[in-house]
Motif scaffolding. Structure first.
Motif, PDB file in Angstrom:
ATOM      1  N   THR A  31      29.082  46.592  44.628  1.00  0.00           N
ATOM      2  CA  THR A  31      29.969  45.441  44.458  1.00  0.00           C
ATOM      3  C   THR A  31      31.425  45.828  44.655  1.00  0.00           C
ATOM      4  OG1 THR A  31      28.435  44.392  42.909  1.00  0.00           O
ATOM      5  CG2 THR A  31      30.710  43.644  42.854  1.00  0.00           C
ATOM      6  N   ASN A  32      31.799  47.012  44.180  1.00  0.00           N
ATOM      7  CA  ASN A  32      33.173  47.473  44.348  1.00  0.00           C
ATOM      8  C   ASN A  32      33.530  47.649  45.826  1.00  0.00           C
ATOM      9  OD1 ASN A  32      32.236  49.599  41.692  1.00  0.00           O
ATOM     10  ND2 ASN A  32      33.457  47.763  41.424  1.00  0.00           N
ATOM     11  N   TRP A  33      32.613  48.280  46.576  1.00  0.00           N
ATOM     12  CA  TRP A  33      32.878  48.509  47.997  1.00  0.00           C
ATOM     13  C   TRP A  33      32.926  47.193  48.775  1.00  0.00           C
ATOM     14  CZ3 TRP A  33      34.794  52.926  49.382  1.00  0.00           C
ATOM     15  CH2 TRP A  33      34.462  54.086  48.674  1.00  0.00           C
ATOM     16  N   ILE A  34      32.048  46.270  48.437  1.00  0.00           N
ATOM     17  CA  ILE A  34      32.071  44.962  49.110  1.00  0.00           C
ATOM     18  C   ILE A  34      33.366  44.237  48.792  1.00  0.00           C
ATOM     19  CG2 ILE A  34      30.965  42.680  49.190  1.00  0.00           C
ATOM     20  CD1 ILE A  34      28.288  44.082  48.783  1.00  0.00           C
ATOM     21  N   GLY A  35      33.806  44.328  47.542  1.00  0.00           N
ATOM     22  CA  GLY A  35      35.082  43.724  47.185  1.00  0.00           C
ATOM     23  C   GLY A  35      36.231  44.306  47.980  1.00  0.00           C
ATOM     24  N   MET A  36      36.239  45.631  48.159  1.00  0.00           N
ATOM     25  CA  MET A  36      37.272  46.273  48.963  1.00  0.00           C
ATOM     26  C   MET A  36      37.213  45.810  50.416  1.00  0.00           C
ATOM     27  SD  MET A  36      36.923  50.045  47.214  1.00  0.00           S
ATOM     28  CE  MET A  36      37.757  50.909  48.528  1.00  0.00           C
ATOM     29  N   ALA A  37      36.006  45.584  50.933  1.00  0.00           N
ATOM     30  CA  ALA A  37      35.860  45.096  52.308  1.00  0.00           C
ATOM     31  C   ALA A  37      36.451  43.694  52.447  1.00  0.00           C
ATOM     32  CB  ALA A  37      34.388  45.093  52.703  1.00  0.00           C
ATOM     33  N   PHE A  38      36.189  42.833  51.475  1.00  0.00           N
ATOM     34  CA  PHE A  38      36.773  41.493  51.503  1.00  0.00           C
ATOM     35  C   PHE A  38      38.298  41.564  51.451  1.00  0.00           C
ATOM     36  CE2 PHE A  38      32.552  39.806  50.522  1.00  0.00           C
ATOM     37  CZ  PHE A  38      32.583  38.582  51.185  1.00  0.00           C
ATOM     38  N   VAL A  39      38.818  42.480  50.635  1.00  0.00           N
ATOM     39  CA  VAL A  39      40.271  42.642  50.540  1.00  0.00           C
ATOM     40  C   VAL A  39      40.848  43.052  51.894  1.00  0.00           C
ATOM     41  CG1 VAL A  39      42.103  44.079  49.559  1.00  0.00           C
ATOM     42  CG2 VAL A  39      40.338  43.125  48.070  1.00  0.00           C
ATOM     43  N   ILE A  98      33.852  40.561  38.309  1.00  0.00           N
ATOM     44  CA  ILE A  98      34.032  39.291  37.614  1.00  0.00           C
ATOM     45  C   ILE A  98      33.028  38.275  38.139  1.00  0.00           C
ATOM     46  CG2 ILE A  98      35.670  37.399  37.214  1.00  0.00           C
ATOM     47  CD1 ILE A  98      37.883  39.536  37.386  1.00  0.00           C
ATOM     48  N   ILE A  99      32.705  38.388  39.436  1.00  0.00           N
ATOM     49  CA  ILE A  99      31.602  37.624  40.017  1.00  0.00           C
ATOM     50  C   ILE A  99      30.628  38.622  40.638  1.00  0.00           C
ATOM     51  CG2 ILE A  99      32.971  35.541  40.422  1.00  0.00           C
ATOM     52  CD1 ILE A  99      33.242  36.347  43.305  1.00  0.00           C
ATOM     53  N   TYR A 100      29.377  38.224  40.779  1.00  0.00           N
ATOM     54  CA  TYR A 100      28.330  39.123  41.237  1.00  0.00           C
ATOM     55  C   TYR A 100      27.624  38.560  42.461  1.00  0.00           C
ATOM     56  CZ  TYR A 100      28.721  41.306  36.631  1.00  0.00           C
ATOM     57  OH  TYR A 100      29.195  41.932  35.516  1.00  0.00           O
ATOM     58  N   ILE A 101      27.116  39.455  43.283  1.00  0.00           N
ATOM     59  CA  ILE A 101      26.150  39.105  44.329  1.00  0.00           C
ATOM     60  C   ILE A 101      24.842  39.745  43.892  1.00  0.00           C
ATOM     61  CG2 ILE A 101      25.558  39.250  46.765  1.00  0.00           C
ATOM     62  CD1 ILE A 101      28.502  39.585  47.398  1.00  0.00           C
ATOM     63  N   GLU A 102      23.939  38.931  43.379  1.00  0.00           N
ATOM     64  CA  GLU A 102      22.766  39.437  42.673  1.00  0.00           C
ATOM     65  C   GLU A 102      21.909  40.391  43.521  1.00  0.00           C
ATOM     66  OE1 GLU A 102      22.047  39.158  39.618  1.00  0.00           O
ATOM     67  OE2 GLU A 102      23.579  37.720  39.015  1.00  0.00           O
TER      68      GLU A 102
END
Length: 393
Positions: free
Chosen positions: A150-158, A355-359
């Motif tokens: 989730t952290n890496w995906i969040g960084m990709a979105f950023v 804070i939000i999840y991708i299950e």
């Protein structure tokens, strides 16, 4: 209970307002025109001098630290109180552990300030979201922390959001025309802002390694870095910048502080903007560190998102309702690309902090103390120091 809730609301509102003010007043200074020491009118192009103002604002936090220290000692015996909290009072107020973070703060703030000369305030505010990417990567390399999917995906979105915001700024012709800068200068500004976030993320890692183990209160850290910054800027950096050539490859290093003072003297709004910027830095750090103690990452993330929106709305309002000399216009061609980029930045931040999840891909939140990284400026808690949103600049 009601008084505690009211106090929390005051802290949140204070953080939001002062955080917006330090961006808007700094940009307003840059957009102001006044006569300099030679009598010729020009824009207030003094990013190094503005860094000095920032350090003065940070140094004011030492008054808050001293007030808190005296209050703690007057309420009970100082040594007993410290032992009950499980913390040790720093042995010396002046210590060399603040020198390296101060140098990072100096470089990062100035690079960011130079970038602000070439981009709108809203773009500058959004691009600061890059600190999540740099802080995450550096925490893995130097702090040996584990990042989950989730952290890496969040960084990709950023990163996608940063690309969208940057493109909207470079391609937007109206923004370049209104600000009087070329597309190349706007691209340079974006690069400098991103480099500044890398330096700021490095500062947080350095603070994590060298300062956290000393149990130094956060407000003291900010104040001490401000004091060292004032000394470095006054005795070393600004004198060097004064003698740097005003043209050529090193022109961005040139900063005539005497000219800056002359412009503030010749036009009082520039002086007012500088005073408001200095005070907003001090109060923003105080409110931000206070909010960190009482609220969660959810609140901090949403507050910073609201700050970005507020800066953009106020900038648009000033431009269309008050004067076109300040603020920014909305580019009908690429403005929605910037809006989409902001949405991606916000989504990436929410994902990074879980804070939000991708299950289907998100790892279960690990138990406390397992090494999970959450961006936070809480020096005294169990979380790391990494929080770009709570440092002014």
């Amino acid at each position: 209970m009601a008084s505690i809730q009211l106090y929390t609301v005051i802290l949140v509102v204070g953080m939001l307002v002062t955080g917006s003010f330090n961006t808007l007043t700094k940009k307003a200074q840059n957009d102001s025109v006044a006569a300099g020491k030679y009598g010729e009118e020009h824009k207030f192009n003094h990013p190094w001098f503005q860094t000095l103002l920032m350090f003065y604002g940070e140094a004011l936090c030492l008054f808050v630290y001293e007030w808190q220290r005296r209050k703690r000692k007057s309420s009970s015996d100082g040594n007993t109180a410290i032992q009950e909290e499980g913390k040790e009072e720093p042995e010396r107020v002046l210590t060399g552990i603040f020198v390296l973070p101060t140098c990072c703060d100096l470089i990062g703030t100035t690079l960011s300030g130079i970038g602000l000369l070439y981009v709108p305030a809203s773009v500058w505010q959004m691009l600061r979201g890059a600190i999540i990417v740099f802080a995450g990567i550096l925490s893995v390399i130097f702090l040996k922390r584990r990042l989950y999917p989730t952290n890496w995906i969040g960084m990709a979105f950023v990163m996608v959001g940063l690309a969208m915001v940057g493109l909207s700024s470079v391609l937007g012709s109206s923004a370049a025309q209104d600000s009087g800068v070329t597309h190349a200068e706007m691209l340079l500004g974006i690069i400098l802002i991103l480099l500044a976030q890398l330096v700021s993320a490095s500062q947080m890692v350095i603070e994590e390694i060298f300062i956290k183990k000393h149990n130094v209160p956060p407000v003291q850290v900010v104040g001490m870095e401000g004091c060292f910054g004032v000394i470095f800027m006054s005795l070393l950096v600004l004198p060097i910048c004064y003698f740097m050539p005003a043209t050529g490859h090193f022109s961005s290093m040139h900063d005539d502080s005497i000219d800056a003072v002359a412009q503030m003297y010749n036009r009082w709004p520039i002086l007012l903007f500088g005073a408001l910027y200095l005070l907003s830095i001090a109060f923003y750090n105080f409110f931000g560190l206070s909010v960190t103690k009482s609220l969660t990452a959810v609140h901090r993330t949403l507050i910073d998102a609201c700050r970005t929106i507020l800066v953009w709305i106020i900038d648009l309002f000033i431009h269309y309702a008050i004067t076109t000399d300040y603020g920014e216009n909305f580019d009908m061609t690429y403005g929605f690309l910037q809006l989409g980029g902001f949405a991606m930045l916000l989504l990436g931040t929410l994902l990074y902090n879980e804070i939000i999840y991708i299950e289907c891909i998100a790892s279960p939140r690990p138990p406390p103390g397992s090494g999970y990284t959450e961006i936070s400026a809480d020096f005294e808690g169990s979380q790391p120091l990494l929080d770009g949103s709570l440092r002014f600049g």
